[in-house]
Scaffold this active site. Sequence first.
Site: not given
Length: 237
Positions: A42, A69, A190
């Site tokens: 990310h 991400e 997640h």
Amino acid sequence: MRLAVNIDHIATLRNARNEGHPDPVEAAILAEQSGAAGIVCHLREDRRHIKDDDLERLREAIDTKLDLEMAMTSEMQSIALRVKPELVTLVPEKREELTTEGGFAIHTHFKRLTEFIKPLRDHGVEVSIFIEPEDDAIELAAEAGANLVELHTGPYSLATGDKQIAYELERIRTAARIAREAGLAVVAGHGLSVHNIAPFRELHDIEEVSIGHALIARAVLVGLPVAIQELLDHISR
């Protein structure tokens, strides 16, 4: 079911001393050698863990799949078009959050999202959207031009008691089925770990799970290859 390894927190550990180690790229290569089907990173707007140079080196080094991400900003779109990861996952981003806190509000940003996705797709970059496991979000993701959705499993990972866990798992199961029927590939992620991942073996519409923090935390104690193998053992069908 495949495992994608998020290496953000290798970079978090490195950045604690800013001395260049541990190297996220070295970790990514080791993760691939240990059975990971893809590498996730990310690139946040504040660059709190992964840096631009990490992304460039990852693009050159890994042999599986690079999943970037990122927030839906013009800066990130330009970076993605230049680096050309196999996959971009669009996530909501707040500077004050410790980690991504929820799914992308597609209904609020639908027009902009559609315009944002098109040039990425036109340049051969597949696009995923991180969403809550809800019917309307799935339908809008397909309409916006996404290839995939990543279902937010945070509520499942935080659920307590058999009833609540079963409820959240069924939400994910239903959402995955609807997404596949809409022509979307399905990833989940997640808060997943060896402690809660086993039921996902039965969710056959989910092709891949994306795991980062729990895996890296375990790797600190037992090593990255062992931590990855433990997860692979739990998701093998």
